[in-house]
Design a protein around this motif. Sequence first.
Motif, mmCIF file in Angstrom:
data_model
loop_
_atom_site.group_PDB
_atom_site.id
_atom_site.type_symbol
_atom_site.label_atom_id
_atom_site.label_comp_id
_atom_site.label_asym_id
_atom_site.label_seq_id
_atom_site.Cartn_x
_atom_site.Cartn_y
_atom_site.Cartn_z
ATOM 1 N N GLY A 171 0.574 -1.532 0.318
ATOM 2 C CA GLY A 171 -0.078 -0.027 0.034
ATOM 3 C C GLY A 171 0.858 1.702 0.051
ATOM 4 O O GLY A 171 0.482 1.789 -0.024
ATOM 5 N N GLY A 172 2.399 1.367 -0.407
ATOM 6 C CA GLY A 172 3.090 2.070 -0.192
ATOM 7 C C GLY A 172 3.444 3.065 1.026
ATOM 8 O O GLY A 172 3.894 4.041 1.688
ATOM 9 N N ARG A 173 2.619 1.899 2.109
ATOM 10 C CA ARG A 173 3.384 2.814 3.138
ATOM 11 C C ARG A 173 4.140 2.707 3.699
ATOM 12 O O ARG A 173 5.257 1.654 3.798
ATOM 13 C CB ARG A 173 2.228 1.916 4.658
ATOM 14 C CG ARG A 173 2.543 2.172 5.337
ATOM 15 C CD ARG A 173 1.515 1.846 6.828
ATOM 16 N NE ARG A 173 1.492 0.212 6.856
ATOM 17 C CZ ARG A 173 2.656 -0.364 8.073
ATOM 18 N NH1 ARG A 173 3.625 0.252 8.680
ATOM 19 N NH2 ARG A 173 2.639 -2.081 7.524
ATOM 20 N N VAL A 174 5.153 3.213 4.675
ATOM 21 C CA VAL A 174 6.640 3.330 4.560
ATOM 22 C C VAL A 174 7.170 2.265 5.796
ATOM 23 O O VAL A 174 6.737 3.112 6.889
ATOM 24 C CB VAL A 174 6.956 4.923 5.250
ATOM 25 C CG1 VAL A 174 8.678 4.976 5.786
ATOM 26 C CG2 VAL A 174 7.098 5.991 4.284
ATOM 27 N N ALA A 175 7.965 1.360 5.799
ATOM 28 C CA ALA A 175 8.287 0.245 6.380
ATOM 29 C C ALA A 175 9.606 0.995 7.721
ATOM 30 O O ALA A 175 9.818 0.194 8.524
ATOM 31 C CB ALA A 175 7.862 -0.695 6.387
ATOM 32 N N GLY A 176 10.782 1.652 6.830
ATOM 33 C CA GLY A 176 11.481 1.818 7.407
ATOM 34 C C GLY A 176 12.844 3.023 6.119
ATOM 35 O O GLY A 176 12.017 3.132 5.718
#
Length: 575
Positions: free
Chosen positions: A124-129
């Motif tokens: 979903g394009g969420r920043v994971a790191g």
Amino acid sequence: MTASSASSASSAARCSADESDDSGLLAALLDGMDAALVAFAADGTVTHWNHEAERILGWTTTEAVGRTGLAGWAVRKEDADEIDAALATAMRSPGRQVQEFALLTKDGHRVLVRTQASAVRGPGGRVAGVYCAFSEVHTQLDLERSIALSEALFEDASWGVVLIDADLRPAVVNAHAARALGVGRTALLGRPLGELLAQGVEEVECALQHVLAEGAPPAVAELWVTLRSEEAELSRRCWRSGFVRLASPLAEEPVPLGVAWLFQDVTDTKRAEQDSSLLRFRAHQLHRAGRAAADCPDPAEAAAVHLDFALAGFADHGLVDLAMTPAPKPYGAVAESDAFDDAYGDTYGHAYEDTYGDAEYGAAGYGGAQGAGEADDAGGVGAGARAGAGAGSGGEGGAADEATDGSGTSDGSDASDGSPPSGFPPSGFPSAGSPAAAVTRVDAGRRRRRGAPRLVRALASPAGSPGPSTTLPATGIPTPYVPGHPAFQAYERRGSVRTSAGPASPEGWAAARNWPDGTVHGLCVVLRSRGRTLGVATFLRTPARRPFDRADADYAEEVAARIATALDLAGAASL
């Protein structure tokens, strides 16, 4: 357990196995990287730490993974805020962010690194790191310098640079090397060296094979090569060459990628050195010959000594033929008629007859081969013009350096512009009653009295075996030279005559000139002493030596002058 629950359990097991495989693959990839890598979760926890990061900073994976941030252990507290802000910026920004940081090693030393940070996004394009790849700055600078040096060598270097692959074929060529080899940069690629070099290719390939097997030689090498050309034969070139073996930096053991061949054309410098060395050697030989001849009680023996010293490194055989002329009266004096001829006949009569011809006595016409002189290295005029311009009271004109063809006759080339000399009309023939016509009649009379010279062998070096030159008994029998022989030409013109059999070297060429077998190059030099022509000295070369050139003629004339002085002292002029 129902069928649906069993299926769900099986799917979960497969997913767990896939995730385990992916984690193992990711760990292997991270540990195999050449750059150090550290990854952070969204909350700043260290999630990945590869072996290169362990090598640079000293912290193991077990010690690093699970820590929050780098402050206090991998970064000084004073620098932590700057690094945290840079990582946060990388998480919010697209693409990579390049920064330079000072990190802290396990033993407390600071190391400057160059980092490339980029955000890691999940589904979903969420920043994971964020991941951060880094390497030591000096290592990166070394790499950049190597790349810049490579680019400069292949673009702007004043040396020729050729990258040779393991198959001994050019892979990369710079502009200077392409100009030296006479072809375009792309046309060289992949071609065997034998298609580029006509001579010297064996030496070049031997050097390349040695470098591939043993490494770079301890010093530069000077290779003489000749470029291949279908249009004309090119001269040899001397390339001062250096070789460097190239190995892959990515392999655990050095694997040769090829050889870098760097060369510079030093032909002009080497030829100047060779000419200087040759001049020093010949001057030393003349000095030694003079010292040895001074201890000879017999002047004829002194002449043989001069001939022997001259042959060393110069020619394979030497001959001296003396002219049979009426004895002077008294001995040693110059006859009045000869003095007049030497002072005026050669000045005007030869200059006129050699240039324009004498129809009555069969001399060559205007522009003919009889008076044609070969242009010397400085672009001089013909033999007849030099003889006329240089003659003085009792002296001789400039040496006529004539190159003859395989038949032994002059080639007929004339370096002059074809205009009549001063005092002659444009027609080429003096008008009746003019001073030029009177001088011509005097010279014709002198030629009528003198006739063809009779050359008798006086000195000769042994043919077929080494040894000193011998003085032959004065039998008075002329040497059977054919008309037009180079010795007759040198005697008549009072200069030097060069001749060569040419590339074909026809059979019987030396025998037709009464020279030793195997002779392919000849140089005949007149013997002059006290204003008189005593004979001719002949120097001969075999195919192992190059043809005589103008510098050789100058040296031979110096030797001939010393031989003529010794023979004149021995009474040769009275023969």
